[in-house]
Structures are given as C-alpha cells and as structure tokens.
Design a protein around this motif. Structure first.
Motif, mmCIF file in Angstrom:
data_model
loop_
_atom_site.group_PDB
_atom_site.id
_atom_site.type_symbol
_atom_site.label_atom_id
_atom_site.label_comp_id
_atom_site.label_asym_id
_atom_site.label_seq_id
_atom_site.Cartn_x
_atom_site.Cartn_y
_atom_site.Cartn_z
ATOM 1 N N LEU A 99 0.819 -1.204 0.000
ATOM 2 C CA LEU A 99 0.000 0.000 0.000
ATOM 3 C C LEU A 99 0.856 1.258 0.000
ATOM 4 C CD1 LEU A 99 -2.855 -1.011 2.465
ATOM 5 C CD2 LEU A 99 -2.979 -0.793 -0.012
ATOM 6 N N ALA A 100 2.000 1.220 0.668
ATOM 7 C CA ALA A 100 2.904 2.375 0.638
ATOM 8 C C ALA A 100 3.369 2.656 -0.784
ATOM 9 C CB ALA A 100 4.106 2.131 1.547
ATOM 10 N N GLN A 101 3.688 1.605 -1.522
ATOM 11 C CA GLN A 101 4.092 1.768 -2.917
ATOM 12 C C GLN A 101 2.931 2.316 -3.745
ATOM 13 O OE1 GLN A 101 5.351 -2.255 -3.723
ATOM 14 N NE2 GLN A 101 7.420 -1.906 -2.968
ATOM 15 N N TRP A 102 1.728 1.818 -3.463
ATOM 16 C CA TRP A 102 0.542 2.303 -4.181
ATOM 17 C C TRP A 102 0.325 3.785 -3.914
ATOM 18 C CZ3 TRP A 102 -4.076 4.551 -2.800
ATOM 19 C CH2 TRP A 102 -5.093 4.545 -3.769
ATOM 20 N N TRP A 103 0.376 4.182 -2.649
ATOM 21 C CA TRP A 103 0.202 5.592 -2.301
ATOM 22 C C TRP A 103 1.244 6.464 -2.991
ATOM 23 C CZ3 TRP A 103 -3.520 8.402 -0.220
ATOM 24 C CH2 TRP A 103 -4.469 7.799 0.593
#
Length: 212
Positions: free
Chosen positions: A73-77
């Motif tokens: 999710l950090a990469q997505w954000w």
C-alpha cells in the motif's frame, strides 16, 4: 500419494513470487470489499485460491501478512502521489505542499482503496491500524524525499505539525463526503462544494507558507 500430489500442484503455486502477489492482491481485494471485519488468513487464502498454510509459511501469520500488505500500500500511495507532479519543478516549499494537498484530495476522492484505507485506520485492530498508518507515512516520506530537494519551509513555521493538520483535514473531509449529504452545511454532491474546498485549501497553504 503425497509426492504425486506435489507433482500435480499447479505451476503457479510453486512460483513463490507469483503466489505472494496473488495473496497480496487477494488481501487488498478483501479490504476494499469487506474492510477489517472480513479480513483474516482463511478469507485471504480462499480469495487467492491457496492453502492457508502458504500464508503462514511466507508471512508467519496475519501480522506478517499485514506488514507485507502495508509495504504494498505504501508503494501504491507513492505511485498515486507521484502521478500528480508537474512538468517543471516547484520554486518554494509552499508550492510543494500545495501539490501534495491537492493530489491527496484528488486521490482520496477518486480512489476506493484510498478512502477505504482511511476508514480502516479508524476501525481496524491495533496491528491493522499501525500497518496502514505506517504505509501512508512511508509514502508521504518517500514523496517528500523525492520531490523536495533543497526546499525549506519558513523558519517560524512548524511544518510537520501544519502538514499533519492539513492531511488530517483532507482525510476527514473525504470521509465526511462519503458518509453524509453535507459537510458543515456544504452539500457533498455539488461539484461547486469541492471547488470551494480546493480553493480554500490553497488559500490556507499559501497563508501559512507565504514567502517573505
């Protein structure tokens, strides 16, 4: 018999990177559809079409799976935040925060995963909340590190506190826009409301980070 079953196992199940990707995609899909209440090892295993023992083998259990999902999710954000960068570099720290604020508002209004993650942070278990909060914090930090360069806020401004308030306000406005017909009297289904909020957000940022 065990050896024959192992030989017959689909190739995708023996490919650990591909299987891990399936598991994380399944975990993300469950979170979007059901939120924290529907999340668990058994549910993720069913959604991914894998034996739950693989989740324990790869991640050590639910906490490890949440940690891996947090990284995803950090990469997505970060990808979503970077998508809003202009062609030319910003000239000062205030413009940098304007970019971040506007892009964040756009993301939380247009991306179901973003809005759901905000809801999960309010309603999930302690480990769940920590994982999701940490994922967003990593994304903001990576975005700032990649875009900020040598730009600095005015010396008399507590930038971390101001930026935390801005992010919290944007998050709360987006959540209120989903749950209610009005935001303190402003109709949430009227595009003009969001134009007003966007302009007001910029005015706040510029007021705080005005150059001398």
């Amino acid at each position: 018999m065990a050896a024959r079953n192992a030989d017959e196992e689909p190739a995708r199940m023996r490919d650990r990177p591909a299987t891990e990707a399936r598991i994380l995609e399944a975990a993300q899909a469950i979170l979007i559809a059901a939120g924290p209440g529907g999340f668990g090892v058994n549910a993720v295993a069913r959604e991914a079409g894998v034996d739950k023992q693989l989740i324990y083998r790869y991640y050590g259990g639910l906490d490890g799976l949440l940690e891996a999902l947090g990284v995803r999710l950090a990469q997505w954000w970060q990808e979503k935040l970077m998508a809003g960068l202009p062609q030319t570099p910003v000239e000062n720290y205030g413009e940098l925060i304007e970019l971040l604020a506007l892009q964040l508002l756009h993301i939380v209004r247009s991306e179901p995963l973003a809005l759901q993650s905000l809801l999960w942070e309010l309603t999930g278990s302690e480990s769940f909340v920590k994982s999701l909060s940490a994922s967003r914090a990593r994304a903001y930090g990576a975005w700032m590190a990649g875009v900020r360069g040598g730009l600095e806020p005015p010396e008399d401004v507590d930038a971390p506190a101001i930026n935390a308030l801005l992010i919290a306000a944007i998050s709360q406005i987006a959540l209120a826009g989903r749950q209610a017909d009005t935001i303190i009297g402003l109709p949430t289904n009227d595009p003009a409301t969001w134009d007003r909020l966007e302009k007001s957000l910029l005015r706040l940022v510029r007021g705080v980070y005005a150059r001398p």
